[in-house]
Design an enzyme around this catalytic site. Structure first.
Site, mmCIF file in Angstrom:
data_model
loop_
_atom_site.group_PDB
_atom_site.id
_atom_site.type_symbol
_atom_site.label_atom_id
_atom_site.label_comp_id
_atom_site.label_asym_id
_atom_site.label_seq_id
_atom_site.Cartn_x
_atom_site.Cartn_y
_atom_site.Cartn_z
ATOM 1 N N HIS A 42 -7.935 1.387 -55.601
ATOM 2 C CA HIS A 42 -9.350 1.103 -55.855
ATOM 3 C C HIS A 42 -9.572 -0.203 -56.615
ATOM 4 O O HIS A 42 -10.717 -0.584 -56.882
ATOM 5 C CB HIS A 42 -9.980 2.263 -56.635
ATOM 6 N N ASN A 70 -14.048 7.229 -62.323
ATOM 7 C CA ASN A 70 -15.347 7.809 -61.992
ATOM 8 C C ASN A 70 -16.243 7.704 -63.217
ATOM 9 O O ASN A 70 -15.858 8.120 -64.302
ATOM 10 C CB ASN A 70 -15.178 9.282 -61.599
ATOM 11 N N TYR A 89 -11.484 19.630 -56.140
ATOM 12 C CA TYR A 89 -11.605 18.225 -55.776
ATOM 13 C C TYR A 89 -11.021 17.312 -56.852
ATOM 14 O O TYR A 89 -11.313 17.441 -58.037
ATOM 15 C CB TYR A 89 -13.073 17.844 -55.541
ATOM 16 N N ARG A 149 -54.394 -15.363 -74.319
ATOM 17 C CA ARG A 149 -55.226 -14.208 -74.637
ATOM 18 C C ARG A 149 -54.553 -12.885 -74.293
ATOM 19 O O ARG A 149 -54.758 -11.875 -74.952
ATOM 20 C CB ARG A 149 -56.540 -14.342 -73.871
ATOM 21 N N PHE A 207 -21.844 10.845 -61.716
ATOM 22 C CA PHE A 207 -21.382 9.457 -61.665
ATOM 23 C C PHE A 207 -22.415 8.524 -61.032
ATOM 24 O O PHE A 207 -22.253 7.305 -61.023
ATOM 25 C CB PHE A 207 -20.095 9.373 -60.821
ATOM 26 N N GLU A 209 -20.033 9.242 -49.173
ATOM 27 C CA GLU A 209 -20.895 8.668 -50.214
ATOM 28 C C GLU A 209 -21.999 7.900 -49.497
ATOM 29 O O GLU A 209 -21.932 6.678 -49.341
ATOM 30 C CB GLU A 209 -20.052 7.801 -51.146
ATOM 31 N N TYR A 211 -55.445 -16.777 -69.923
ATOM 32 C CA TYR A 211 -54.707 -15.518 -70.030
ATOM 33 C C TYR A 211 -53.363 -15.662 -70.728
ATOM 34 O O TYR A 211 -52.911 -14.737 -71.416
ATOM 35 C CB TYR A 211 -54.463 -14.939 -68.636
#
Length: 521
Positions: free
Chosen positions: A83, A195, A53, A282, A327, A412, A279
């Protein structure tokens, strides 16, 4: 000391030093040998022709499409271009440079099949501050930060834009100025570059730094507010917190108690009839401490990620190449959402202390922190701003990591959205800085009504520092100007630096930023 990529242990602080030019970094001959050996494994796979791959197949849903030996190089160049689909404003230059630094560390481990010459060019960009322009939107945080990393490494091909010597120029212009040529990417290199989790990781590094500064300053400002409103010191006793020993609680309680020691203001009301405080005063050890624990969790995970190999496939040796999921941004995505909530809570309780200071229920402190009200509104509207910021932060606390939208035609099918978690966390922290600035001004104003009594050495010095920039307000004025000065004090960490200085001078046992539990990031 020079940092050695791929060999030395990288922390958030060291990554920031490299990005800021405060520490040099190099790729040693020893590590180069590992990179070269791993590269030869990839070349052998290409020669052999077995389908692996990303080396001789397409990407994502095209993983079953075989790529010829001759086309493997074109494939790597194409992937960076196809991309690069980011939108929105560019991220800060420092974040983009951190992407280069963290990617160098990952690739230099020698399991990504990267070429030595490619690493040398990335190192050149780091050393010469030629930083890629990376859009903020487009990553879903799995299969790596594909989109922003593609933009980050377009300059290797002579494409995209860079910030260089105060200008934003095209990479073509950079190449002409510096007599550079595009890098010829070999098999797997494009995929190795895009990646990984470096966009998420770079944001996480900044969250570690900025949230820690907010936490450290929140303790100090909160202690000033305890004095201004003459709260009790007992909630910060170690005897209490040893019975519920969370690291963050113990740490915060000890810091605040040390700041209040030796204070005439605290001694002045030691026999008062008030039983307990609200609070927001405190419970600072419990609330600030819980956010400290969240910070520590993020810091620990960031260090794991900084020293990991996060691309895909991972090249172990000639016999073993693994197509896995390193990844995936989920480890950081969850922690960033946790840190985002932790940051928001620091702003939330800070706003409550601001409101408390305005009520006029503390003896000697007038309502709205001004004696002559009616014609003057005093500090009333400053709390409107802190309320608006705190509310805005709350709307940003829905975890980005709770969402997942399938991509890549279902290949994916579960993604982390860690990139959104990182961006969101930084935005929330930016608002917290503003809220803390308003509390600092409010606490300093309340503090003034305790004069001529003195505080402890550190808080007295801090109050004087605030007064160098923002004067006591007897009547209304344009408080936006005061707030801007307060924000500058917070962002530049002036009160942290001064607290450390005064602690060393006076011998007061006070950890302004770090101790053995919260070591330097």
């Amino acid at each position: 000391m020079t940092f050695r990529f791929g060999q030395d242990y990288l922390t958030a602080g060291i990554a920031l030093q490299i990005a800021r030019g405060e520490r040099k970094a190099t790729l040693t001959a020893e590590q180069r040998e590992k990179v070269i050996a791993n590269r030869k494994v990839v070349e052998a796979i290409v020669e052999k022709g077995d389908a692996v791959y990303g080396i001789n197949t397409g990407f994502g849903p095209l993983c079953t499409t075989s790529i010829s030996k001759e086309e493997t190089k074109v494939l790597q160049s194409n992937i960076l271009q196809s991309h690069s689909v980011g939108v929105g404003e560019p991220i800060e230059t420092e974040l983009a440079k951190l992407m280069l630094v963290t990617k160098m560390q990952s690739l230099s481990k020698g399991h990504s099949g990267i070429n030595e010459k490619t690493l040398d060019r990335i190192l050149w960009h780091i050393e010469n501050d030629a930083i890629p322009v990376v859009p903020e939107q487009g990553s879903v945080g799995a299969s790596g930060d594909l989109c922003p990393l593609s933009h980050a490494f377009l300059p290797l091909l002579g494409l995209g834009k860079v910030d260089y010597k105060g200008e934003r120029i095209t990479t073509a212009e950079l190449f002409e100025k510096e007599n550079l040529e595009p890098v010829a990417l070999g098999p797997k290199e494009g995929l190795a570059l895009i990646n990984g989790t470096q966009f998420i990781l770079s944001h996480a590094i900044k969250v570690v730094e900025k949230l820690h500064a907010c936490l450290s300053q929140a303790d100090i400002i909160g202690a000033m507010m305890v004095e201004g409103l003459q709260g009790s010191v007992k909630p910060f006793y170690s005897e209490l917190h040893e019975l519920r020993p969370y690291k963050g609680n113990i740490h915060v309680a000890a810091r605040i108690k040390s700041l209040l020691e030796g204070s005439e203001i605290m001694e002045d009301h030691i026999d008062c009839d008030r039983v307990q405080d609200p609070y927001s005063l405190r419970c600072m050890p419990q609330v600030h401490g819980s956010s400290r624990n969240a910070w520590l969790h993020l810091k620990e995970l960031v260090e794991v990620e900084l020293n990991s190999v996060t691309d895909n496939p991972i090249v172990i040796d000639e016999e073993l190449t693994i197509s896995g999921g390193s990844f995936h941004g989920q480890p950081l995505a969850l922690a960033l959402d946790y840190a985002c909530l932790a940051a928001s809570e620091i702003g939330n309780i800070s706003d409550r202390r601001i409101y408390l200071a305005l009520e006029g229920n503390s003896p000697g402190v007038p309502k709205l922190l001004m004696k002559d009200t009616g014609i003057n509104s005093g500090y009333m509207i400053l709390q409107y701003t802190s309320a608006a910021l705190a509310s805005e932060n709350k709307t940003s606390c829905f975890p980005a990591s709770a969402d997942s939208i399938p991509t890549s035609l279902g290949q994916e099918d579960h993604v982390s959205m860690g990139s959104i978690a990182g961006r969101k966390a930084l935005r929330v922290i930016g608002n917290v800085e503003k809220i803390l600035a308003i509390e600092l001004l409010t606490a300093a104003q309340a503090f003034e009504f305790r004069r001529p009594l003195k505080s402890g050495v550190i808080l007295d010095a801090l109050h004087q520092e605030v007064r160098k920039h923002v004067s006591f307000a007897e009547v209304d004025r344009v408080f936006a100007d005061d707030i801007e000065k307060g924000i500058e004090i917070i962002k530049t960490h002036k009160i942290l630096d001064l607290a450390e200085e005064k602690a060393q001078e006076s011998g007061v046992k006070f950890s302004s930023r770090f101790n053995e539990l919260f070591e330097q990031y």
